[in-house]
Design a protein around this motif. Structure first.
Motif, mmCIF file in Angstrom:
data_model
loop_
_atom_site.group_PDB
_atom_site.id
_atom_site.type_symbol
_atom_site.label_atom_id
_atom_site.label_comp_id
_atom_site.label_asym_id
_atom_site.label_seq_id
_atom_site.Cartn_x
_atom_site.Cartn_y
_atom_site.Cartn_z
ATOM 1 N N PRO A 1 -4.447 -39.829 54.990
ATOM 2 C CA PRO A 1 -4.354 -38.541 53.916
ATOM 3 C C PRO A 1 -4.225 -37.147 54.407
ATOM 4 C CG PRO A 1 -6.376 -39.435 53.664
ATOM 5 C CD PRO A 1 -5.931 -40.215 54.754
ATOM 6 N N THR B 1 -0.735 -36.449 55.810
ATOM 7 C CA THR B 1 0.315 -36.431 54.864
ATOM 8 C C THR B 1 -0.003 -34.950 54.361
ATOM 9 O OG1 THR B 1 -1.200 -37.253 53.161
ATOM 10 C CG2 THR B 1 0.600 -38.532 54.049
ATOM 11 N N VAL B 2 -0.901 -34.169 54.712
ATOM 12 C CA VAL B 2 -1.122 -32.982 54.328
ATOM 13 C C VAL B 2 0.359 -31.950 54.273
ATOM 14 C CG1 VAL B 2 -1.607 -31.751 56.713
ATOM 15 C CG2 VAL B 2 -2.616 -30.646 54.472
ATOM 16 N N THR C 1 3.922 -31.732 51.049
ATOM 17 C CA THR C 1 3.823 -30.769 49.780
ATOM 18 C C THR C 1 4.930 -29.867 49.742
ATOM 19 O OG1 THR C 1 2.091 -29.454 48.573
ATOM 20 C CG2 THR C 1 2.249 -29.136 50.946
ATOM 21 N N ARG D 1 6.611 -28.873 43.728
ATOM 22 C CA ARG D 1 7.072 -30.332 43.912
ATOM 23 C C ARG D 1 6.770 -30.938 42.447
ATOM 24 N NH1 ARG D 1 2.995 -33.934 47.644
ATOM 25 N NH2 ARG D 1 4.568 -35.567 47.771
ATOM 26 N N GLY E 1 -7.208 -31.012 46.280
ATOM 27 C CA GLY E 1 -6.276 -31.481 47.064
ATOM 28 C C GLY E 1 -4.792 -30.563 47.273
ATOM 29 N N ALA F 1 -3.652 -29.000 49.613
ATOM 30 C CA ALA F 1 -3.081 -29.009 51.116
ATOM 31 C C ALA F 1 -3.043 -27.448 51.499
ATOM 32 C CB ALA F 1 -1.635 -29.589 50.958
ATOM 33 N N GLU G 1 0.976 -25.739 46.116
ATOM 34 C CA GLU G 1 0.773 -26.096 44.952
ATOM 35 C C GLU G 1 0.145 -25.033 44.079
ATOM 36 O OE1 GLU G 1 -0.394 -30.180 43.426
ATOM 37 O OE2 GLU G 1 -2.501 -29.166 43.448
ATOM 38 N N ASP H 1 -9.458 -28.187 49.055
ATOM 39 C CA ASP H 1 -8.900 -29.242 50.121
ATOM 40 C C ASP H 1 -9.733 -29.593 50.974
ATOM 41 O OD1 ASP H 1 -5.877 -30.484 50.327
ATOM 42 O OD2 ASP H 1 -7.059 -30.911 52.172
ATOM 43 N N LEU H 2 -10.033 -31.133 51.263
ATOM 44 C CA LEU H 2 -10.962 -31.711 52.267
ATOM 45 C C LEU H 2 -10.661 -31.066 53.676
ATOM 46 C CD1 LEU H 2 -13.047 -34.094 52.911
ATOM 47 C CD2 LEU H 2 -10.919 -35.330 53.380
ATOM 48 N N HIS I 1 -13.258 -28.534 49.814
ATOM 49 C CA HIS I 1 -14.196 -29.318 48.935
ATOM 50 C C HIS I 1 -13.659 -30.820 49.121
ATOM 51 C CE1 HIS I 1 -14.889 -31.626 44.956
ATOM 52 N NE2 HIS I 1 -16.040 -31.069 45.210
ATOM 53 N N ASN I 2 -14.721 -31.746 49.312
ATOM 54 C CA ASN I 2 -14.317 -33.141 49.304
ATOM 55 C C ASN I 2 -14.685 -33.791 47.966
ATOM 56 O OD1 ASN I 2 -14.298 -35.863 49.976
ATOM 57 N ND2 ASN I 2 -15.696 -35.684 51.477
ATOM 58 N N LEU I 3 -13.478 -34.354 47.316
ATOM 59 C CA LEU I 3 -13.454 -35.122 46.178
ATOM 60 C C LEU I 3 -14.269 -36.274 45.990
ATOM 61 C CD1 LEU I 3 -9.631 -34.797 45.314
ATOM 62 C CD2 LEU I 3 -11.642 -33.522 43.831
ATOM 63 N N ARG J 1 -2.634 -33.989 42.579
ATOM 64 C CA ARG J 1 -1.457 -34.696 42.664
ATOM 65 C C ARG J 1 -1.461 -35.368 44.182
ATOM 66 N NH1 ARG J 1 3.467 -31.448 41.015
ATOM 67 N NH2 ARG J 1 2.697 -30.199 42.577
ATOM 68 N N ASN J 2 -0.865 -36.736 44.282
ATOM 69 C CA ASN J 2 -0.660 -37.156 45.494
ATOM 70 C C ASN J 2 -1.987 -37.273 46.449
ATOM 71 O OD1 ASN J 2 2.095 -37.587 44.773
ATOM 72 N ND2 ASN J 2 2.073 -35.386 45.060
ATOM 73 N N VAL J 3 -3.210 -37.318 45.628
ATOM 74 C CA VAL J 3 -4.489 -37.319 46.545
ATOM 75 C C VAL J 3 -5.079 -38.922 46.116
ATOM 76 C CG1 VAL J 3 -6.840 -36.369 46.922
ATOM 77 C CG2 VAL J 3 -4.472 -34.973 46.193
HETATM 78 C C1 LIG Z 1 -0.298 -35.454 49.934
HETATM 79 S S1 LIG Z 1 -1.092 -34.122 50.029
HETATM 80 C C2 LIG Z 1 -1.203 -33.363 48.399
HETATM 81 C C3 LIG Z 1 -0.718 -31.871 48.185
HETATM 82 C C4 LIG Z 1 -0.375 -31.521 46.869
HETATM 83 N N1 LIG Z 1 -1.407 -31.951 45.806
HETATM 84 C C5 LIG Z 1 0.961 -32.017 46.363
HETATM 85 O O1 LIG Z 1 1.031 -32.988 45.468
HETATM 86 O O2 LIG Z 1 1.933 -31.490 47.008
HETATM 87 C C6 LIG Z 1 -2.782 -34.573 49.961
HETATM 88 C C7 LIG Z 1 -3.928 -33.643 50.198
HETATM 89 O O3 LIG Z 1 -5.195 -34.319 49.812
HETATM 90 C C8 LIG Z 1 -6.039 -33.857 50.557
HETATM 91 N N2 LIG Z 1 -7.282 -34.834 50.439
HETATM 92 C C9 LIG Z 1 -7.569 -35.969 51.134
HETATM 93 N N3 LIG Z 1 -8.487 -36.656 50.676
HETATM 94 C C10 LIG Z 1 -9.140 -35.610 50.173
HETATM 95 C C11 LIG Z 1 -10.512 -35.592 49.645
HETATM 96 N N4 LIG Z 1 -11.441 -36.516 49.589
HETATM 97 N N5 LIG Z 1 -10.951 -34.553 48.744
HETATM 98 C C12 LIG Z 1 -10.158 -33.402 48.822
HETATM 99 N N6 LIG Z 1 -9.081 -33.275 49.176
HETATM 100 C C13 LIG Z 1 -8.377 -34.510 49.960
HETATM 101 C C14 LIG Z 1 -5.478 -33.935 51.943
HETATM 102 O O4 LIG Z 1 -6.044 -33.305 52.845
HETATM 103 C C15 LIG Z 1 -4.386 -33.215 51.556
HETATM 104 O O5 LIG Z 1 -4.014 -32.051 51.623
#
Ligand SMILES: C[S@@+](CC[C@H](N)C(=O)[O-])C[C@H]1O[C@@H](n2cnc3c(N)ncnc32)[C@H](O)[C@@H]1O
Length: 509
Positions: A71, A74-75, A78, A82, A114, A116, A120, A144-145, A198-200, A219-221
């Motif tokens: 995850p 894939t930062v 984005t 999007r 999330g 990134a 977004e 974001d994490l 922040h960690n989800l 999205r996409n998290v």
């Molecule tokens: C693919 S990106 C999506 C970015 C944006 N939301 C988009 O759709 O374009 C995924 C993001 O989720 C974050 N992420 C992954 N696990 C996470 C968690 N447990 N808590 C918060 N963010 C997280 C990653 O660091 C990354 O920046």
């Protein structure tokens, strides 16, 4: 600071390509470095990138670490605006939500969870600004994490390649150009209340000053979380949203059979989840694991859930913006929204049922031409080309699906099955192993892996794969059917047929 040399990044990119089919170009190495730095910070016992690579290659811990890294890697994946349909939907719901919030004496509260590197939340802010909302009307939290991503988002500086998704009038209104760097202007920043880590996967979720969130973008998290983690996060989102508030998920993230607390709503051609006006707090979610244990396939409906079609009046603008290029970002939602991809798929399924495969193919091709790329349409079409004995087009379509979503287990799985039927057992085995990395419970991927191994005359590994197919089938949750993104009328869904076939194959070996 633990050293990460360019050759480490090259090795890591090669490892990601081999294990999950993720293609990271040279210009993505900066994002890769950010991801590895974040993981190294979490692993005091790992001294440098070389030892980290050794950890990733180790058995059995390597897979687990790779799932934590993914995850973060894939930062880089984005972009501004999007999924354009979702921003049209946001534009449509904003005026009503702003006036509702104002009526309650508060600001409209939006959370980009999330976020990134910030594309977004700044896209949300631009949409709000263009609708005439100012910092007195709207506040946006971005989290974001990954702390490195947060720093990047807070800096708000982008290179020309990243800003090319921004329609020109927005770009000149909201960014300052300094050589080949674009900086977010102070006016737009004022809509963003905070950008922070922040960690989800934790039990504390941020809340706006008054009440709940009106809109959460995540999205996409969750695509990277396992089922219990996803359900825990969704319960928290539900409770953190104001009644009637909206949840925006990635376009391939369906909650069908996964979480029932939201109603599915269609706004301006986009599917959004909504906390019902009348729903109370949901019970405490199951305890969250410390980290996402493994990714899972988010099942798509076999029969789609009921969708509320919501029509919004064209938003009134506080000022008249410069006309926008119609293709890139139509200003107002069309009075009759185009059919959503799901509706085209439903039409295609009805044609499948009648055996009218050619007509189904035409319908889906038309949808891709008019509506743009969509993973479930792409995958269904790829499978259909296979059924219609058009292997080259099938292959092209799978490759397009993987370009769209390199971490889609379905895309690797069905591409693998296609390659095997085309006689390329070597490539097929590689694709199937990627599918199994992303979802080790895929009975049919294990089964087809067994067939590949047989074709490669590797009896020991064929046996192992068939045994894995039986094991995956046995450990499936009671009553669970494997549902895939897209439609595969020629493939049984519940896995029992493949478990039986694996038993026969084992007996014959
Ligand atoms: C693919 S990106 C999506 C970015 C944006 N939301 C988009 O759709 O374009 C995924 C993001 O989720 C974050 N992420 C992954 N696990 C996470 C968690 N447990 N808590 C918060 N963010 C997280 C990653 O660091 C990354 O920046």
């Amino acid at each position: 600071m633990k050293p990460i040399l360019p050759e480490h990044l090259l090795d890591l990119a090669a490892l990601l390509k081999e294990r999950v089919g993720l293609h990271i170009r040279k210009d993505g190495h900066a994002a890769l470095r950010i991801a590895v730095t974040a993981r190294l910070d979490e692993l005091p016992e790992i001294d440098d990138a070389a030892s980290y690579l050794a950890l990733l290659r180790s058995e059995p811990g390597g897979d687990e670490e790779l799932r934590r890294l993914l995850p973060l890697v894939t930062v880089g994946k984005t972009s501004f605006f999007r999924d354009e349909r979702q921003f049209r939907a946001l534009e449509a719901i904003l005026p009503g939500l702003v006036s509702r919030a104002k009526g309650g004496g508060r600001k409209l509260a939006i959370w980009s969870a999330g976020c990134a590197t910030g594309e977004e939340p700044y896209s949300i802010a631009m949409t709000a600004a263009e609708a005439g909302a100012g910092p007195e009307d709207v506040e946006i939290l971005a989290t974001d994490l990954n702390p490195e991503a947060v720093v990047h988002a807070a800096r708000g500086t982008y290179d020309p390649r990243r800003v090319r998704e921004i329609p020109e009038p927005f770009l000149s209104r909201h960014f300052d150009r300094d050589g080949d760097r674009f900086h977010v202007r102070a006016g737009l920043r004022r809509l963003i209340a905070a950008i922070r880590p922040h960690n989800l996967v934790s039990s504390i979720f941020p809340r706006p000053a008054d009440g709940g969130w009106d809109i959460i973008f995540c999205r996409n998290v969750i695509i990277y979380f396992d089922t219990p983690t996803t359900q825990g996060v969704l319960t928290q989102f539900h409770n953190a949203l104001a009644p009637g508030g909206y949840l925006f998920l990635g376009y391939s993230e369906s909650l069908f059979r996964l979480f029932e607390g939201f109603e599915l709503t269609e706004v301006a051609g986009a599917f959004l989840y909504r906390r019902p006006e009348t729903s109370g707090r949901l019970g405490a979610p199951a305890p969250l694991p410390a980290v996402p244990a493994r990714p899972h396939l988010v099942p798509m409906p076999v029969q789609p859930p009921a969708v509320r079609h919501v029509t919004f009046a064209a938003p009134e603008r506080a000022h008249t913006p410069v006309p926008l290029p119609p293709q890139a970002y139509p200003g107002t939602p069309a009075p009759a929204p185009p059919l959503a991809p799901q509706e085209y798929l439903d039409g295609a399924v009805a044609l499948f049922a009648d055996g009218r495969f050619g007509a189904a193919r035409e319908l889906l091709e038309r949808q891709l031409e008019k509506g743009g790329e969509d993973l479930s349409v792409r995958l269904t079409l790829a499978n259909l080309y296979g059924i219609l004995r058009q292997p080259d087009r099938a292959r092209e379509s799978y490759v397009a699906a993987l370009a769209l979503e390199p971490l889609s287990a379905e895309a690797h799985l069905f591409y693998g099955i296609h390659l095997l039927s085309a006689g390329d057992a070597e490539e097929a085995a590689l694709e199937l192993s990627r599918a199994l990395f992303l979802d080790p419970d895929l009975t049919l991927a294990h089964y087809y892996q067994g067939r590949c191994r047989e074709a490669q005359r590797d009896v020991a590994r064929a046996r192992l794969s068939y045994r894995n197919a039986l094991e995956a089938y046995r450990r499936r949750p009671a009553g669970k059917r494997q549902a895939f993104l897209g439609y595969y009328p020629d493939i049984p869904e519940d896995g029992s047929a493949f478990a039986r076939a694996a038993e026969y194959a084992l007996a014959a070996l």
